[in-house]
Motif scaffolding. Sequence first.
Motif, short mmCIF file in Angstrom:
data_model
loop_
_atom_site.label_atom_id
_atom_site.label_comp_id
_atom_site.label_asym_id
_atom_site.label_seq_id
_atom_site.Cartn_x
_atom_site.Cartn_y
_atom_site.Cartn_z
N SER A 281 36.04 38.25 24.52
CA SER A 281 35.15 39.41 24.61
C SER A 281 35.83 40.70 24.19
N GLY A 282 37.14 40.65 24.01
CA GLY A 282 37.91 41.85 23.73
C GLY A 282 38.51 42.48 24.97
N ASP A 283 38.20 41.93 26.14
CA ASP A 283 38.79 42.47 27.37
C ASP A 283 40.30 42.25 27.38
N ALA A 284 41.02 43.23 27.94
CA ALA A 284 42.48 43.22 27.91
C ALA A 284 43.03 43.18 29.32
N TRP A 285 44.10 42.39 29.47
CA TRP A 285 44.73 42.16 30.77
C TRP A 285 46.24 42.19 30.60
N LEU A 286 46.95 42.39 31.69
CA LEU A 286 48.41 42.40 31.63
C LEU A 286 48.96 41.03 31.23
N PHE A 290 45.78 36.84 34.71
CA PHE A 290 44.94 37.82 35.39
C PHE A 290 43.52 37.85 34.83
N ALA A 291 43.28 37.15 33.73
CA ALA A 291 41.97 37.19 33.08
C ALA A 291 40.88 36.75 34.05
N GLY A 292 39.80 37.52 34.08
CA GLY A 292 38.67 37.20 34.94
C GLY A 292 38.67 37.94 36.27
N PHE A 293 39.80 38.55 36.63
CA PHE A 293 39.87 39.32 37.88
C PHE A 293 39.61 40.80 37.56
N ASP A 294 38.46 41.29 37.97
CA ASP A 294 38.03 42.63 37.58
C ASP A 294 39.04 43.71 37.92
N ALA A 295 39.74 43.56 39.04
CA ALA A 295 40.69 44.59 39.46
C ALA A 295 41.87 44.70 38.50
N MET A 296 42.06 43.68 37.65
CA MET A 296 43.21 43.67 36.76
C MET A 296 42.83 43.97 35.30
N ARG A 297 41.58 44.24 35.06
CA ARG A 297 41.13 44.52 33.69
C ARG A 297 41.63 45.90 33.27
N LEU A 298 42.24 45.96 32.08
CA LEU A 298 42.85 47.20 31.60
C LEU A 298 41.97 47.96 30.60
N GLY A 299 40.95 47.31 30.09
CA GLY A 299 40.10 47.94 29.09
C GLY A 299 39.57 46.90 28.14
N ASN A 300 39.03 47.37 27.01
CA ASN A 300 38.49 46.48 25.98
C ASN A 300 38.90 47.01 24.62
N ILE A 301 39.41 46.12 23.78
CA ILE A 301 39.93 46.57 22.49
C ILE A 301 38.84 47.05 21.56
N GLY A 302 37.57 46.73 21.87
CA GLY A 302 36.47 47.26 21.08
C GLY A 302 36.15 48.70 21.44
N GLU A 303 36.70 49.17 22.55
CA GLU A 303 36.42 50.52 23.04
C GLU A 303 37.65 51.42 23.09
#
Length: 394
Positions: A281-286, A290-303
């Motif tokens: 989806s373009g979501d970025a994580w450390l 951590f993928a799928g855990f909302d508290a660890m989402r760092l942003g989205n490369i599309g944005e």
Amino acid sequence: MPGMTTRAEFLANLDQAGTLNLIFQLTDECVLSCRYCFAKGSHPAGSLRISDDLLETAIRSAFDTRHREISFEWTGGEPFLAGIDFYRKVDRLQKRYATKPYANTIQTSGYMHDRELIAWLAAHGFHISSTIDGPPELHDLQRPASGGGPSLATVLATRETIIEHQGHCGCICTVTRRSLGKEGAILDFYRSLGIEAFHSNPYHYFAQNLVGDESLALDAEGYASYFISQFNAWFEGGRKLPMPGTLNYILRSLVAGAGLKRSVCTFGGRCLTNFLAITPSGDAWLCPKFAGFDAMRLGNIGEMAIADILSDANPAMARLIDQRLQAIRACEAEACRYLYLCNAGCPYYSFIASEGCNIAAKDSLCAGKQLLFEYLESVVELIDPEELPEPQTP
């Protein structure tokens, strides 16, 4: 508190890392049914791989960060499922946008024996590594095929094809409770395959993962027991290759009296602002874990540009930096003499210890790591530093 690491010092330490590790978790689909898989269900199904637009955005943005070089890492699930045309697209985009050195690594299960893809990847400089947990009775138990049958025979056949085209093939080994007592057998098996470098990933159960098997989980005591026994097996077996990467790092650090520039992943190091995992989806994580855990989402490369996602000006990244600084200061408050070596441990194990709340908690394997460090410290004088091989990519 006097002597505590300041935020500015921590950020300066992070900035010393010259490599951006960009990890694409292409899919959570796989051809195996590993009993400890963290990737299954980590992002919405229905998208086998990242879209062409997001892929181009990610690759272009990757070359516009402060880092001197980039390590592109392609994982899954099973990254071979993306197919040869996908990697041709990757190759074209990297050549179009490259402004600094870069390398490609693919971590395959080895169960998808795609000869054409392997030949193409090797010819275009993609380093291929497989996952082998040990002899058949261990590997097939932990990493069965999707239908539940054995997988190792196919994995070894794929490995031979990789060696045919690449000249070598290292591996990653997941260490579980079932690995205990088999430390020497695992080394002997790798030696019989001609493996010279491998990395060990401890399996630590996390109840919030969709897939998991608590009966396989390695606790702190088991962690120490495994690596101490594997060191003894290596030492008593003539100190021959392969040398477990984890032990090599610890021994080298003890000899130097300082942490090495590239730490073992599970020893923390400088992953924040230098590692980024991207899901379809373009979501970025450390980290992919951590993928799928909302508290660890760092942003989205599309944005957001990757440089902005990694910056401490990004509130999500700043929060994680503050949490890791808290973990480091807790180690300093305890006057832990191994802080230089393990860097307050692995953020993922801190996440598990906090039950998915933060990465400030003490690494859940900390007690085992200290036992291991103490043991190796007591025997390091028996080691000729020349016997320690140069660190290699598995």
